[in-house]
Design a protein around this motif. Structure first.
Motif, PDB file in Angstrom:
ATOM      1  N   ILE A 156       0.890  -1.204  -0.110  1.00 50.51           N
ATOM      2  CA  ILE A 156       0.088   0.122   0.032  1.00 50.51           C
ATOM      3  C   ILE A 156       0.815   1.295   0.094  1.00 50.51           C
ATOM      4  CG2 ILE A 156      -1.808   1.456   1.307  1.00 50.51           C
ATOM      5  CD1 ILE A 156      -2.676  -1.023  -0.257  1.00 50.51           C
ATOM      6  N   TYR A 157       2.061   1.219   0.651  1.00 49.37           N
ATOM      7  CA  TYR A 157       2.938   2.057   0.267  1.00 49.37           C
ATOM      8  C   TYR A 157       3.308   2.506  -0.983  1.00 49.37           C
ATOM      9  CZ  TYR A 157       7.488   4.622   0.765  1.00 49.37           C
ATOM     10  OH  TYR A 157       8.433   5.574   0.522  1.00 49.37           O
ATOM     11  N   ALA A 158       3.648   1.385  -1.645  1.00 45.19           N
ATOM     12  CA  ALA A 158       3.875   1.659  -3.195  1.00 45.19           C
ATOM     13  C   ALA A 158       2.800   2.068  -4.004  1.00 45.19           C
ATOM     14  CB  ALA A 158       4.236   0.116  -3.879  1.00 45.19           C
ATOM     15  N   THR A 159       1.631   1.715  -3.416  1.00 48.01           N
ATOM     16  CA  THR A 159       0.331   2.196  -4.347  1.00 48.01           C
ATOM     17  C   THR A 159       0.268   3.780  -3.842  1.00 48.01           C
ATOM     18  OG1 THR A 159      -0.631   0.174  -3.903  1.00 48.01           O
ATOM     19  CG2 THR A 159      -2.115   1.956  -4.295  1.00 48.01           C
ATOM     20  N   SER A 160       0.410   4.189  -2.669  1.00 53.02           N
ATOM     21  CA  SER A 160       0.355   5.353  -2.377  1.00 53.02           C
ATOM     22  C   SER A 160       1.553   6.409  -3.072  1.00 53.02           C
ATOM     23  CB  SER A 160       0.538   5.776  -0.811  1.00 53.02           C
ATOM     24  OG  SER A 160       1.497   5.548  -0.397  1.00 53.02           O
ATOM     25  N   LYS A 161       2.590   5.705  -3.277  1.00 49.93           N
ATOM     26  CA  LYS A 161       3.421   6.670  -3.930  1.00 49.93           C
ATOM     27  C   LYS A 161       3.610   6.426  -5.514  1.00 49.93           C
ATOM     28  CE  LYS A 161       6.143   8.058  -0.644  1.00 49.93           C
ATOM     29  NZ  LYS A 161       6.209   9.652  -0.388  1.00 49.93           N
ATOM     30  N   GLY A 162       2.619   5.491  -5.988  1.00 50.96           N
ATOM     31  CA  GLY A 162       2.339   5.613  -7.530  1.00 50.96           C
ATOM     32  C   GLY A 162       1.233   6.896  -7.435  1.00 50.96           C
ATOM     33  N   GLY A 163       0.608   7.088  -6.736  1.00 51.38           N
ATOM     34  CA  GLY A 163      -0.385   8.201  -6.488  1.00 51.38           C
ATOM     35  C   GLY A 163       0.219   9.352  -6.629  1.00 51.38           C
ATOM     36  N   VAL A 164       1.256   9.376  -5.864  1.00 54.56           N
ATOM     37  CA  VAL A 164       1.982  10.858  -5.836  1.00 54.56           C
ATOM     38  C   VAL A 164       2.806  11.187  -7.023  1.00 54.56           C
ATOM     39  CG1 VAL A 164       4.111  11.784  -4.918  1.00 54.56           C
ATOM     40  CG2 VAL A 164       2.544  10.641  -3.227  1.00 54.56           C
ATOM     41  N   GLN A 165       3.229   9.885  -7.803  1.00 53.79           N
ATOM     42  CA  GLN A 165       3.755  10.175  -9.012  1.00 53.79           C
ATOM     43  C   GLN A 165       2.781  10.728 -10.014  1.00 53.79           C
ATOM     44  OE1 GLN A 165       6.875   9.555  -9.705  1.00 53.79           O
ATOM     45  NE2 GLN A 165       6.806   9.719 -12.097  1.00 53.79           N
ATOM     46  N   SER A 166       1.691  10.200 -10.011  1.00 56.93           N
ATOM     47  CA  SER A 166       0.665  10.644 -11.006  1.00 56.93           C
ATOM     48  C   SER A 166       0.013  12.097 -10.460  1.00 56.93           C
ATOM     49  CB  SER A 166      -0.512   9.616 -11.005  1.00 56.93           C
ATOM     50  OG  SER A 166      -0.345   8.417 -11.336  1.00 56.93           O
ATOM     51  N   ILE A 167      -0.070  12.413  -9.388  1.00 59.84           N
ATOM     52  CA  ILE A 167      -0.462  13.509  -8.915  1.00 59.84           C
ATOM     53  C   ILE A 167       0.385  14.964  -9.030  1.00 59.84           C
ATOM     54  CG2 ILE A 167       0.275  13.845  -6.379  1.00 59.84           C
ATOM     55  CD1 ILE A 167      -2.682  15.123  -5.717  1.00 59.84           C
ATOM     56  N   THR A 168       1.692  14.422  -9.213  1.00 61.02           N
ATOM     57  CA  THR A 168       2.879  15.447  -9.675  1.00 61.02           C
ATOM     58  C   THR A 168       2.624  15.872 -11.020  1.00 61.02           C
ATOM     59  OG1 THR A 168       4.476  14.434  -7.870  1.00 61.02           O
ATOM     60  CG2 THR A 168       5.360  15.568  -9.771  1.00 61.02           C
ATOM     61  N   ARG A 169       2.419  14.949 -11.691  1.00 65.23           N
ATOM     62  CA  ARG A 169       2.085  15.296 -13.084  1.00 65.23           C
ATOM     63  C   ARG A 169       1.020  16.003 -13.411  1.00 65.23           C
ATOM     64  NH1 ARG A 169       4.438   9.404 -15.505  1.00 65.23           N
ATOM     65  NH2 ARG A 169       6.493   9.875 -15.478  1.00 65.23           N
ATOM     66  N   ALA A 170       0.091  15.417 -12.804  1.00 62.95           N
ATOM     67  CA  ALA A 170      -1.335  16.165 -12.955  1.00 62.95           C
ATOM     68  C   ALA A 170      -1.235  17.479 -12.565  1.00 62.95           C
ATOM     69  CB  ALA A 170      -2.626  15.287 -12.291  1.00 62.95           C
ATOM     70  N   LEU A 171      -0.819  17.754 -11.374  1.00 66.43           N
ATOM     71  CA  LEU A 171      -0.638  19.342 -10.793  1.00 66.43           C
ATOM     72  C   LEU A 171       0.148  19.982 -11.687  1.00 66.43           C
ATOM     73  CD1 LEU A 171      -0.048  18.520  -6.966  1.00 66.43           C
ATOM     74  CD2 LEU A 171      -1.812  20.067  -8.032  1.00 66.43           C
ATOM     75  N   ALA A 172       1.209  19.525 -12.139  1.00 65.68           N
ATOM     76  CA  ALA A 172       2.151  20.067 -13.101  1.00 65.68           C
ATOM     77  C   ALA A 172       1.315  20.739 -14.434  1.00 65.68           C
ATOM     78  CB  ALA A 172       3.346  19.445 -13.734  1.00 65.68           C
ATOM     79  N   LYS A 173       0.502  19.763 -14.869  1.00 67.59           N
ATOM     80  CA  LYS A 173      -0.490  20.123 -15.949  1.00 67.59           C
ATOM     81  C   LYS A 173      -1.367  21.144 -15.464  1.00 67.59           C
ATOM     82  CE  LYS A 173      -0.355  16.336 -18.921  1.00 67.59           C
ATOM     83  NZ  LYS A 173      -1.244  15.133 -19.507  1.00 67.59           N
ATOM     84  N   ASP A 174      -1.830  21.010 -14.543  1.00 66.57           N
ATOM     85  CA  ASP A 174      -3.061  22.043 -13.933  1.00 66.57           C
ATOM     86  C   ASP A 174      -2.582  23.142 -13.592  1.00 66.57           C
ATOM     87  OD1 ASP A 174      -5.831  21.774 -13.304  1.00 66.57           O
ATOM     88  OD2 ASP A 174      -5.371  22.143 -11.144  1.00 66.57           O
ATOM     89  N   LEU A 175      -1.297  23.672 -13.359  1.00 69.65           N
ATOM     90  CA  LEU A 175      -0.842  24.786 -12.735  1.00 69.65           C
ATOM     91  C   LEU A 175       0.326  25.382 -13.835  1.00 69.65           C
ATOM     92  CD1 LEU A 175      -0.354  24.009  -9.015  1.00 69.65           C
ATOM     93  CD2 LEU A 175      -2.179  24.998 -10.061  1.00 69.65           C
ATOM     94  N   ALA A 176       0.417  24.811 -14.986  1.00 68.37           N
ATOM     95  CA  ALA A 176       1.524  25.368 -15.843  1.00 68.37           C
ATOM     96  C   ALA A 176       1.153  26.913 -16.332  1.00 68.37           C
ATOM     97  CB  ALA A 176       1.659  24.393 -17.075  1.00 68.37           C
TER      98      ALA A 176
END
Length: 254
Positions: A156-176
């Motif tokens: 579940i730690y791995a799962t949560s960090k996979g989410g962090v990887q995705s939210i990083t890219r999503a936030l980058a798109k959202d805030l560019a």
């Protein structure tokens, strides 16, 4: 990188380990550093240490997994300083070790909250103030576990960090469109209190980790702090949606 003046950095989970080294490094870079944590005694000690080194620092005690507390405190910080230039979402950890079959719903929610919810809550609250910042950016922490699924009991730690990887890219798109950059770091095995239990109870396991690192040693928290110092700086002004491995080549899986 030159000395910055008048910039404000918020670092969650910053009363020890990597988070505190990041606060110290950014403070030496010239930032006013705002440390968050849940251990108020440690928070006071860290502020005293930073202040003694000529760093302007404040501590805000709140739980980074509590959305209302995060929003209330980030708003206080943003309104006091009129902006936030860097948000370092440092809060996180293994949380619970359990195989999927044995993991309770409460344990699952705790680990996801610790690693992923905390990033969402702090980022959401900080965005209005990051919009007022100068070359503003968010830094998240992912892990090799996001790619390899981690070991037994850390799924579940791995799962949560996979989410962090995705939210990083999503936030980058959202805030560019606002000029706000969002990047992540992926520390390898860093010699901090995070690994203290293994180091104390299974020193042979701790020592064996070095063999999985191409450079043949464990990392130091200052080495993570140095990369984050670069990522929030003007020198990295054209870098967003990236993940920087800080693991001495550990990701190659030698």
């Amino acid at each position: 990188m030159g000395k910055v003046e008048g910039k404000v950095a918020v670092i969650t989970g910053a009363t020890g380990g990597i988070g505190f080294e990041v606060a110290k490094r950014l403070g030496k870079d010239g930032y006013t550093v705002i440390l968050n944590g849940i251990d108020d005694k440690a928070g006071a000690e860290r502020i005293a240490e930073l202040t003694s080194e000529g760093i302007t620092a404040e501590y805000y005690g709140f739980d980074a997994t509590n959305d209302e507390a995060v929003t209330e405190n980030i708003n206080k910080i943003g309104e006091k300083y009129g902006k936030i230039d860097a948000l370092i979402n440092n809060t996180g950890g293994i949380g619970v070790r359990a195989r999927f079959e044995e993991m309770t719903t409460a344990e699952y929610k705790f680990v996801m909250a610790l690693n992923l919810d905390s990033v969402f809550f702090a980022s959401r609250a900080a965005i209005p103030f990051l919009k007022k910042g100068e070359n503003a950016s968010i830094i998240n922490y992912t892990s090799n576990a996001a790619w390899n699924g981690a070991g037994p009991g850390a799924g579940i730690y791995a799962t949560s960090k996979g989410g962090v990887q995705s939210i990083t890219r999503a936030l980058a798109k959202d805030l560019a469109e606002y000029g706000i950059r969002v990047n992540a770091v992926s520390p390898g095995t860093i010699d901090t209190p995070f690994h203290a239990q293994i180091k104390a109870t299974k020193p042979e396991v701790f020592a064996s980790w070095k063999s999985s690192v191409l450079l043949g040693r464990l990392g130091a928290p200052e080495e993570v702090a140095g990369v984050i110092s670069f990522l929030v700086s003007d020198d990295a002004s054209f870098i967003t949606a990236e993940t920087i491995q800080i693991g001495g080549g550990q990701a190659l899986g030698i």
